[in-house]
Design a protein around this motif. Sequence first.
Motif, mmCIF file in Angstrom:
data_model
loop_
_atom_site.group_PDB
_atom_site.id
_atom_site.type_symbol
_atom_site.label_atom_id
_atom_site.label_comp_id
_atom_site.label_asym_id
_atom_site.label_seq_id
_atom_site.Cartn_x
_atom_site.Cartn_y
_atom_site.Cartn_z
ATOM 1 N N LEU A 1 0.831 -1.212 0.000
ATOM 2 C CA LEU A 1 0.000 0.000 0.000
ATOM 3 C C LEU A 1 0.863 1.258 0.000
ATOM 4 C CD1 LEU A 1 -2.816 -1.034 2.512
ATOM 5 C CD2 LEU A 1 -3.061 -0.677 0.054
ATOM 6 N N SER A 2 1.994 1.199 0.728
ATOM 7 C CA SER A 2 2.911 2.345 0.728
ATOM 8 C C SER A 2 3.457 2.590 -0.670
ATOM 9 C CB SER A 2 4.068 2.094 1.703
ATOM 10 O OG SER A 2 3.589 1.933 3.016
ATOM 11 N N THR A 3 3.794 1.500 -1.374
ATOM 12 C CA THR A 3 4.313 1.617 -2.744
ATOM 13 C C THR A 3 3.273 2.230 -3.676
ATOM 14 O OG1 THR A 3 5.678 -0.340 -2.380
ATOM 15 C CG2 THR A 3 5.333 0.334 -4.663
ATOM 16 N N ILE A 4 2.034 1.744 -3.567
ATOM 17 C CA ILE A 4 0.950 2.260 -4.415
ATOM 18 C C ILE A 4 0.686 3.729 -4.106
ATOM 19 C CG2 ILE A 4 -1.516 2.078 -4.904
ATOM 20 C CD1 ILE A 4 -1.268 -0.938 -4.387
ATOM 21 N N ALA A 5 0.689 4.052 -2.801
ATOM 22 C CA ALA A 5 0.381 5.430 -2.398
ATOM 23 C C ALA A 5 1.445 6.409 -2.879
ATOM 24 C CB ALA A 5 0.256 5.501 -0.877
ATOM 25 N N VAL A 6 2.709 6.003 -2.799
ATOM 26 C CA VAL A 6 3.802 6.886 -3.201
ATOM 27 C C VAL A 6 3.838 7.067 -4.709
ATOM 28 C CG1 VAL A 6 6.316 7.127 -3.287
ATOM 29 C CG2 VAL A 6 5.203 6.412 -1.168
ATOM 30 N N SER A 7 3.682 5.955 -5.457
ATOM 31 C CA SER A 7 3.774 6.034 -6.925
ATOM 32 C C SER A 7 2.482 6.534 -7.559
ATOM 33 C CB SER A 7 4.121 4.651 -7.493
ATOM 34 O OG SER A 7 3.096 3.724 -7.198
ATOM 35 N N GLN A 8 1.354 6.405 -6.793
ATOM 36 C CA GLN A 8 0.043 6.830 -7.299
ATOM 37 C C GLN A 8 -0.320 6.126 -8.604
ATOM 38 O OE1 GLN A 8 -2.399 8.991 -5.991
ATOM 39 N NE2 GLN A 8 -1.202 8.713 -4.133
ATOM 40 N N GLN A 9 0.212 4.928 -8.770
ATOM 41 C CA GLN A 9 -0.150 4.142 -9.945
ATOM 42 C C GLN A 9 -0.089 2.670 -9.574
ATOM 43 O OE1 GLN A 9 2.649 4.921 -13.043
ATOM 44 N NE2 GLN A 9 4.439 4.379 -11.849
ATOM 45 N N SER B 1 1.346 -0.005 -11.197
ATOM 46 C CA SER B 1 2.287 -0.705 -12.061
ATOM 47 C C SER B 1 2.607 -2.072 -11.476
ATOM 48 C CB SER B 1 3.577 0.116 -12.199
ATOM 49 O OG SER B 1 4.585 -0.654 -12.801
ATOM 50 N N GLY B 2 2.398 -3.102 -12.281
ATOM 51 C CA GLY B 2 2.713 -4.457 -11.836
ATOM 52 C C GLY B 2 4.177 -4.604 -11.500
ATOM 53 N N MET B 3 5.043 -3.955 -12.278
ATOM 54 C CA MET B 3 6.480 -4.044 -12.042
ATOM 55 C C MET B 3 6.858 -3.421 -10.704
ATOM 56 S SD MET B 3 9.218 -5.313 -13.083
ATOM 57 C CE MET B 3 8.626 -5.817 -14.716
ATOM 58 N N GLU B 4 6.202 -2.286 -10.357
ATOM 59 C CA GLU B 4 6.465 -1.634 -9.071
ATOM 60 C C GLU B 4 6.127 -2.576 -7.915
ATOM 61 O OE1 GLU B 4 7.449 1.388 -7.977
ATOM 62 O OE2 GLU B 4 7.860 2.361 -9.893
ATOM 63 N N LEU B 5 4.974 -3.236 -8.030
ATOM 64 C CA LEU B 5 4.549 -4.144 -6.966
ATOM 65 C C LEU B 5 5.481 -5.345 -6.867
ATOM 66 C CD1 LEU B 5 0.658 -4.132 -7.392
ATOM 67 C CD2 LEU B 5 2.044 -2.864 -5.758
ATOM 68 N N ILE B 6 5.893 -5.888 -8.014
ATOM 69 C CA ILE B 6 6.815 -7.030 -8.005
ATOM 70 C C ILE B 6 8.143 -6.638 -7.366
ATOM 71 C CG2 ILE B 6 8.177 -8.569 -9.482
ATOM 72 C CD1 ILE B 6 5.793 -8.579 -11.429
ATOM 73 N N GLN B 7 8.632 -5.447 -7.708
ATOM 74 C CA GLN B 7 9.875 -4.969 -7.096
ATOM 75 C C GLN B 7 9.716 -4.812 -5.588
ATOM 76 O OE1 GLN B 7 10.878 -1.357 -9.152
ATOM 77 N NE2 GLN B 7 11.633 -2.402 -10.980
ATOM 78 N N SER B 8 8.568 -4.308 -5.155
ATOM 79 C CA SER B 8 8.331 -4.142 -3.719
ATOM 80 C C SER B 8 8.304 -5.484 -2.999
ATOM 81 C CB SER B 8 7.000 -3.410 -3.482
ATOM 82 O OG SER B 8 7.051 -2.103 -3.997
ATOM 83 N N VAL B 9 7.666 -6.480 -3.633
ATOM 84 C CA VAL B 9 7.614 -7.815 -3.032
ATOM 85 C C VAL B 9 9.013 -8.405 -2.918
ATOM 86 C CG1 VAL B 9 6.829 -10.184 -3.362
ATOM 87 C CG2 VAL B 9 5.245 -8.282 -3.742
ATOM 88 N N THR C 1 -4.368 4.349 9.555
ATOM 89 C CA THR C 1 -3.414 5.375 9.989
ATOM 90 C C THR C 1 -2.342 5.596 8.923
ATOM 91 O OG1 THR C 1 -3.743 4.757 12.308
ATOM 92 C CG2 THR C 1 -1.775 6.033 11.797
ATOM 93 N N LEU C 2 -1.892 4.501 8.307
ATOM 94 C CA LEU C 2 -0.900 4.590 7.230
ATOM 95 C C LEU C 2 -1.438 5.439 6.085
ATOM 96 C CD1 LEU C 2 1.783 3.616 5.901
ATOM 97 C CD2 LEU C 2 0.488 1.667 5.013
ATOM 98 N N GLY C 3 -2.703 5.198 5.726
ATOM 99 C CA GLY C 3 -3.309 5.975 4.649
ATOM 100 C C GLY C 3 -3.386 7.457 4.960
ATOM 101 N N MET C 4 -3.722 7.777 6.217
ATOM 102 C CA MET C 4 -3.809 9.186 6.609
ATOM 103 C C MET C 4 -2.419 9.826 6.660
ATOM 104 S SD MET C 4 -6.836 9.607 9.378
ATOM 105 C CE MET C 4 -6.725 11.361 9.100
ATOM 106 N N THR C 5 -1.428 9.069 7.175
ATOM 107 C CA THR C 5 -0.059 9.583 7.251
ATOM 108 C C THR C 5 0.481 9.900 5.859
ATOM 109 O OG1 THR C 5 0.333 8.246 9.232
ATOM 110 C CG2 THR C 5 2.270 9.101 8.097
ATOM 111 N N LEU C 6 0.164 9.024 4.896
ATOM 112 C CA LEU C 6 0.616 9.236 3.518
ATOM 113 C C LEU C 6 -0.229 10.275 2.789
ATOM 114 C CD1 LEU C 6 1.256 5.494 2.536
ATOM 115 C CD2 LEU C 6 2.990 7.221 3.038
#
Length: 743
Positions: free
Chosen positions: A177-185, A187-195, A354-359
């Motif tokens: 969720l942090s990755t999605i929130a920061v990139s605002q997209q 991207s499957g590649m972004e998620l795979i890299q995060s994993v 809380t994470l969503g609000m912080t971001l």
Amino acid sequence: MSLVAETTHHLQPLITDLGLILMTAGVAVLLFKKIKQPLVLGYLIAGFLAGSNFDFFPSITDHKSVEVWAEIGVIFLLFSLGLEFSFKKLMKVGGTASITAITQIICMVFIGFSVGHWMGWNTMDSIFLGATLSISSTTIILRAFDELGVKGKKFAGIVFGALIVEDIVAIIMMVLLSTIAVSQQFSGMELIQSVFKLVFFLTLWFVGGIFFVPTLLKKAKNLLTDEMLLIISIALCLLMVILAANVGFSPALGAFIMGSIIAETTQAEKIEHLIKPVKDLFGAVFFVSVGMLINIDTLVEYAVPVVIITLVTIFGKAFSSTIGALLSGQPLKQSVQTGMSLAQIGEFSFIIATLGMTLGVISNFLYPIVVAVSAITTFTTPFLIKYSTTFSDKLERTLPVKWVKAIDKYSTNTEAIKSVSDWQMVLRANMTQIVIHSVIIVAVILLSSEYILPLVESSPFGNAIAALITLFILSPFFWALSLRRVAAKQVQVLMKERKYRGPIIMIVLLRMLLTLFYLGFMLNTFFSPEIALIALVVAVAVYFIFPKKLNGQYHKIENHFISNLNAREIVKAGRSRQDLTPWDGHMTTFEIAKESNIAGKTLAELQLREQLGVNIAFIRRGEVMINIPGRNERLFPGDEICVIGTDNQVQEFKVYLDKHEIEIPEKVAETDIVLKQIELKNEEFIGKSIRESQIREKTHGLVVGIERNRKRILNPESHLILEQFDILWVVGSKKLLANFFKD
């Protein structure tokens, strides 16, 4: 004076706000304890009263300071959760709980996202709604199980396992969720890299932590007071928090990882006990801060979404968890009980929100909605658990007979095929070997290039020195990755079958190629490609010249790691082999003399347990052995009696018998009777009294002691109710006890 005045000016709102928070939390604790409701709910209401959205009560003045306290609260909550978690528990959870949890999480994320879109919410709000609805509340479930007395039932074990899986998935979800929130997209590649990044650092931190942290605590054991142990454990927690934050993860993830590392040490229980007041303090601050965000106007405005999401949570989680349990092979009744137990949200949902609000990626209305849904489902959970059996019985009568028979047949067949094949064991062992050693090798190369190379690169042979140091450190791991044999017995069996020979050879070649790749990557980091190629050939040649030394060095490292990893179990097993250690109890044999005036009396008449606190383990009468004799059993001249008790009790018994002219035998014959320490896990007799459990009848044994929550009860009464994780000291037949207390 001005400095003091300025400091006082800054401290005053901080202290005032903290005092207000703790005061309202204290009142909430007393009130909700009195009315037997969850404390979490009390903290939420206390936060609402202390918040700026409620005008009839003193309110906090500095929201930023409260946010800091709340963040610290999350860190200690996750650290404490890690202490209770342990990655080894996850390995023991089994397929049933894993399938149940993952099915429920996938379904609820999809349902929550769909409901959010259907209500016209934006994409990020919908994603976070799905995430918050997917994680059940451990606190609420544990409390409900305690109140209803169902912790010993089979479905409760599935629920506990599912909660463990949900906890680790929630941690992974926070990273994604942090990755999605920061990139605002998306991207499957972004998620795979995060994993991959998450797996890399989880493996590195866990392996490194297990290698060093237990050793540190073990070496300093004699120096550590309770105060020092508390300080060191908090310091380790905050160190991992810093490491996690520096690589882009949530600080809470670092706290959770360090907690899970310390959970494998022999000091885990003590640290958990010491950290509990700190966790309770900051945890209360966190939940109170959550309650401060409740806005009555927002809840009134979004009353319809609250009702809709509450119904979706209850019915969606109950249905999806039931389906997951059925898919895992559980009978209909236990599946329904499991599903209805998991139908709520709680503390992890708050943390995700809380994470969503912080971001800054979710709308202001989502947080109070999540809190409201959690509060409502807190009240409904005990009722759902209580009536789950009745509902499952009614459902079984309502469903077509064909469906019920199909479910029963599927459940029976699933239980029959749960064994792990040799091929699965070989594949799992090799994949574990590849992942762990790949992470270690890559981490050491990167750390060496970052910290070792800058120290020596100014010298004429700086790169060569850095490469040699790195190669020296990694050489055992290169050997293990390429040549170490794993699951050797299974490989030997599979190689006899032609269809498995090719895949096994391919796995071996893959490991060798990976080793060459990592070796080349390391040399290329320190040299130009041409020199790296020459160095690679030399390194491989040297590598094959000293296989025995590398083998020995690797096994030293591995044995140290395994010793640290299993230290807690080893100590526990050693404690179970000792003779009633907490009471310094032991078994001593005496012989009744011919002249003894207690001969001919029954044990009930002698009242040895009542007067002296000792128990009779067995009576040997010639060739006849009477194990765990009853109250009406008589003692006769020449009987050998085995007495169990503490040093003082046995000494008093000896004095007692001395007055009645006894003889102590010079040699005691071997016996099958043992004193065994057992941690109570079997659901068959949890929740029953000692008498109802029929331990005496089925094992010819006697419960002589119980340890519960670090409190010890010697000679417990027969009406005492047994609870999960009680530690029993039972004297009886070694064989019968082993068979009876199988998990």
